[in-house]
Write an enzyme that holds these catalytic residues in place. Structure first.
Site, PDB file in Angstrom:
ATOM      1  N   ASP A  80       0.850  -1.190   0.000  1.00 56.51           N
ATOM      2  CA  ASP A  80       0.000   0.000   0.000  1.00 56.51           C
ATOM      3  C   ASP A  80       0.889   1.245   0.000  1.00 56.51           C
ATOM      4  OD1 ASP A  80      -2.262   1.570   0.247  1.00 56.51           O
ATOM      5  OD2 ASP A  80      -2.325   1.397   2.429  1.00 56.51           O
ATOM      6  N   GLU A  96       2.508   4.927  -4.052  1.00 53.47           N
ATOM      7  CA  GLU A  96       2.462   5.878  -5.208  1.00 53.47           C
ATOM      8  C   GLU A  96       3.794   6.589  -5.410  1.00 53.47           C
ATOM      9  OE1 GLU A  96       0.159   5.572  -2.843  1.00 53.47           O
ATOM     10  OE2 GLU A  96      -1.170   4.392  -4.131  1.00 53.47           O
ATOM     11  N   ASP A 143      -8.935   3.875  -1.912  1.00 50.94           N
ATOM     12  CA  ASP A 143      -9.857   4.331  -0.858  1.00 50.94           C
ATOM     13  C   ASP A 143     -11.140   4.931  -1.414  1.00 50.94           C
ATOM     14  OD1 ASP A 143      -7.925   3.430   0.828  1.00 50.94           O
ATOM     15  OD2 ASP A 143      -7.134   5.417   1.314  1.00 50.94           O
TER      16      ASP A 143
HETATM   17  C1  GLC Z   1      -4.598   3.263   2.985  1.00 55.49           C
HETATM   18  C2  GLC Z   1      -5.117   2.077   2.188  1.00 55.49           C
HETATM   19  C3  GLC Z   1      -6.146   1.333   2.988  1.00 55.49           C
HETATM   20  C4  GLC Z   1      -5.529   0.903   4.316  1.00 55.49           C
HETATM   21  C5  GLC Z   1      -4.984   2.105   5.062  1.00 55.49           C
HETATM   22  C6  GLC Z   1      -4.257   1.724   6.342  1.00 55.49           C
HETATM   23  O1  GLC Z   1      -5.597   4.195   3.174  1.00 55.49           O
HETATM   24  O2  GLC Z   1      -5.619   2.466   0.955  1.00 55.49           O
HETATM   25  O3  GLC Z   1      -6.611   0.231   2.277  1.00 55.49           O
HETATM   26  O4  GLC Z   1      -6.467   0.249   5.100  1.00 55.49           O
HETATM   27  O5  GLC Z   1      -4.110   2.823   4.246  1.00 55.49           O
HETATM   28  O6  GLC Z   1      -3.198   0.872   6.073  1.00 55.49           O
END
Ligand code: GLC
Length: 801
Positions: free
Chosen positions: A405, A408, A483
């Site tokens: 995650d 980017e 998200d």
């Molecule tokens: C980001 C991700 C989400 C995750 C969060 C905490 O917002 O997109 O899926 O739960 O981080 O790790």
């Protein structure tokens, strides 16, 4: 200088006239009087690369996107010189290059224009950064349609839109918001039913304009690098996509469990909570294969550590979960906490693996753990080190998948939400700034993760999921759409994004079911899970900010709907797995928007809601509250309503009933749909019998296949798979099913139960492999039109007298 427009051309420069031409096998070089080189490479008869240099020199040829295993080779290549142009002829297209302006026109072999330069290649010099802002513009005939480009949350047909590619963390993004997490600079154009594709392989911030700036022009440009694009000729859209996917790479098969249902939340902790959730799934008999640990499993958000208070013995927990059929998946982010006592930080410092600013300081940024440094995943040595870090998680603790995650990469509380442009990257030995490496950073992280998980999971298959991606990421990882929000509009967006990702070579994608931000109503959740089970990746996830999102939090009715649809997904696993195999082998998109299914029907060109799951199942989600059904377009051909089994003619809009426990589903006539028994997780049961649902069709042969193997491991690459191809021929008083089998894998079951739907006659005679057999011996059930046959039959004749 930010160049947001192709037209902004105070400083636009253009190539002059051609002064020389030379050929080096598959490469054709055209040089102009002002030092522009156009190099055309013939990769295949229908795949042509166009590359432009402005100062007589190309950069070193390097791309993260292009796969080494793609098909290469052509049967024909002729070059003709005419008065005003050169003509290149391959087995599939003809290309002219104007002598006075180096503009190109691509024709099919019948002489139809497929893709034509408007201004063609032009550029602006970038004083600030050096190099050029490289631009390309093409003529856009009225009626041309555009598709592709990854995760864009807007109408499938991009006509009239301006698109930006710059991987961005967009919490709670909205409809039409751009850019998002992924950057897939590939689009498909279609005019008069002839489709072609363009892949602009340039990782700098890039833009695509589809008749937004100028009504008759499409253009694309990037803030650096080379004008370097690949052209794919169709004319079938599916061939454009399979050629693109072949060039940028295909995935391996995932373990079958990865196609099951996944449950996630930010975050499940401590261990007792995790067990409570998994226990509840088993108790309520809602099938589930994977449970996720979000950032709170770590010690202070330090990657590769465990919070021992919440998870005192991760190995035991993971083992116990696995005994109950749950695979544990953990999140790993790129930000490494600045902490002298932390081994990952220490190692990376020692080895000099963190990204640095142009003048030497480390790239410092705030993410979940607080102040962090970030590994340079574009350095092969860093990737190798990173992959080694997975030993404990995978090999010792037994985690089965990794979730990447914030790649980017996301940085909190700073303008632009990411690294500044001056950050330096290795770029596999082609040192560059973040302007060039940004869009590829997430993919290189996922790649390093994939290599690590694969190394330690071997001989089992790895499972990786990523948020950011560039073209080619499909070789390493699945993805989710980031998200999203628990609104009806986001259900529409999720449907679009899954289809668009499929058309962009990345089929293994799904959304956070129910929405990540905010909280869905039970009704919205129910409608979303009905859609989500038809997305290649199927996971409920939520921020947990506004309440829980497990199916049971919405009451009994929603539990029943969830169970019904998740069970259906598990029954359809052999169908889904076969779709995945076709994707992995031939690059065939797993979801097909209607335009991809039937591009010759103009009704499909602007449809967004309906799609084909695999090749034979038509799905259309209900996307508004209080609905009892919806109007939808049934594509041409004849279909069976899956629920009512009513036969219906396509080619028109229809009202379809769909109470809360129904999603409109239609099966193409002639299809043979394989089903497994319901299981609570993959491998729970021995598959005693394969069910085949045969949808009667009068007339020509219809082919369906079923791919099976060990459901994990690499035996399938050595021929240990079972591929059954069925062809169905229907007559007035007879159905013939032929089976052809390939591969050396022996499936567990010995028999198949065949159910024939829509049969217009009463069965009274059956021949099995040319021998007449009694109906009783096949356990014929005349209520349901079912028979049981030995699995390896080759020919079945079912007739009335
Ligand atoms: C980001 C991700 C989400 C995750 C969060 C905490 O917002 O997109 O899926 O739960 O981080 O790790």
């Amino acid at each position: 200088m930010i160049v947001n427009t192709e037209l902004e051309h105070k400083g636009n420069l253009f190539p002059g006239k051609i002064i020389s031409f030379s050929q080096d096998v598959d490469k054709l070089n055209f040089i102009t009087e002002n030092g522009v080189i156009l190099q055309i490479t013939i990769l295949r008869g229908s795949v042509i690369r166009f590359r432009y240099a402005t100062d007589k020199n190309f950069e070193k040829d390097f791309s993260y996107a292009i796969s080494e295993s793609g098909a290469r080779g052509y049967s024909k290549l002729e070059v003709e010189e005419h008065d005003a142009h050169y003509t290149i002829i391959t087995s599939r297209v003809q290309i002219t290059i104007g002598k006075s302006d180096i503009k190109t026109i691509i024709y099919d072999l019948e002489g139809n224009v497929v893709c034509k330069d408007d201004w063609g290649f032009h550029w602006e010099q970038s004083y600030e950064y050096g190099g050029n802002i490289v631009k390309m513009s093409k003529s856009a005939p009225l009626g041309e349609c555009y598709y592709g480009l990854g995760d864009k949350p807007m109408h499938l047909n991009l006509k009239g839109k301006r698109i930006e590619n710059w991987a961005t963390d967009q919490y709670a993004f909205g409809k039409d918001q751009d850019p998002l997490y992924k950057s897939v600079p590939f689009y498909i154009g279609m005019y008069e039913e002839r489709a072609y594709g363009i892949f602009f392989d340039n990782t700098f911030r890039s833009y695509f304009d589809f008749c937004n700036e100028r009504r008759n022009v499409t253009s694309f440009w990037a803030q650096g690098g080379e004008m370097n694009y690949y052209f794919f000729y169709g004319p079938n859209m599916q061939d454009v996509i399979t050629r693109y996917t072949d060039l940028t790479g295909k995935p391996e098969l995932p373990p079958l469990w990865a196609l099951g249902y996944h449950q996630c939340k930010w975050s499940y902790y401590p261990e007792s909570k995790v067990k409570e959730i998994t226990g509840r799934f088993r108790e309520l008999q809602i099938p589930c294969d994977a449970i996720y640990l979000d950032i709170d499993y770590m010690e202070g958000f330090r990657c590769f550590t465990w919070n021992k208070e919440y998870f005192p013995d991760p190995k035991r927990m993971v083992q116990e979960l696995s005994e109950d059929g749950f695979k544990t998946i953990v999140i790993i982010d790129p930000g490494i906490k600045i902490d002298d006592e932390y081994f990952v930080y220490q190692e990376a410092m020692e080895k000099d693996y963190f990204c640095k600013r142009a003048d030497g300081p480390y790239m410092r940024g705030k993410v979940w753990p607080g102040e962090c440094y970030f590994p340079d995943f574009t350095n092969p040595e860093v990737r190798e080190w990173w992959s080694g870090l997975f030993k404990e998680i995978i090999d010792e603790i037994g985690v089965k998948g990794v979730w990447n995650d914030m790649n980017e990469p996301a940085v909190m509380e700073v303008p632009g939400k990411t690294f500044p442009g001056d950050v330096r990257h290795n770029y596999d030995g082609n040192p560059c700034s973040h302007r060039k490496a940004h869009n590829i950073y997430g993919t290189q992280m996922a790649r390093a993760t994939y290599e690590g998980v694969k190394r330690f999971a071997y001989p089992k298959r790895p499972f990786i999921i990523t948020r950011s991606a560039y073209s080619g990421a499909q070789r390493y990882t699945s993805s989710w759409t980031g998200d999203n929000v628990a609104t009806w509009e986001h259900l529409w967006i999720a449907n679009i994004q899954a289809q668009r990702m499929s058309m962009s070579g990345m089929s293994f994608t799904g959304s956070d079911i129910g929405g990540f931000a905010e909280h869905p109503t039970g009704e919205l959740y129910a409608r979303w899970i009905q859609l989500g089970v038809f997305h290649p990746f199927c996971r409920t996830h939520s921020s947990g900010d506004h309440g829980n999102q497990e199916p049971w939090t919405f009451g009994e009715e929603v539990v029943d709907v969830t169970r019904k649809f998740v069970e259906l997904r598990y029954q359809l696993l052999p169908y889904l797995y076969t779709m995945f195999w076709e994707y992995a082998k031939d690059g065939i998109p797993m979801l097909k928007p209607l335009v991809l299914f039937d591009q010759n029907d103009p009704q499909t060109h602007y449809r967004t809601d309906e799609f084909i799951f695999g090749n034979q199942i038509l799905v259309c989600p209900v996307q508004e509250p209080n609905a009892k059904g919806r109007r939808m377009y049934i594509p041409r051909g004849n279909w069976y309503n899956y629920w009512t089994r009513e036969y219906t003619k396509g080619g028109m809009e229809q009202w379809v009933d769909a109470d809360l426990d129904i999603i409109p589903l239609f099966i193409k006539e002639g299809a043979i749909i394989p089903k497994y028994p319901i299981q609570q997780y993959v491998g729970e049961k021995k598959i005693e019998q394969l069910k085949l649902e045969v949808y009667y069709k009068l007339g020509s042969k219809e082919v369906s296949s079923v791919f099976e193997d060990d459901q994990d491991g690499y035996g399938y690459t050595k021929g240990r798979f079972s591929l059954r191809s069925f062809s169905l021929t229907g007559k007035e008083n007879q159905v013939i099913i032929q089976q052809h089998k390939n591969g050396s894998y022996i499936t567990e079951y010995d028999t198949m139960k065949i159910e024939i739907i829509g049969l217009p006659f009463k069965i009274s005679q059956i021949e099995l492999d040319n021998v007449s057999v009694t109906l009783e011996s096949l356990h014929f059930d005349d209520q349901n039109n079912t028979i049981v046959v030995p699995k390896d039959f080759t020919e079945l004749h079912i007739s009335s007298k």
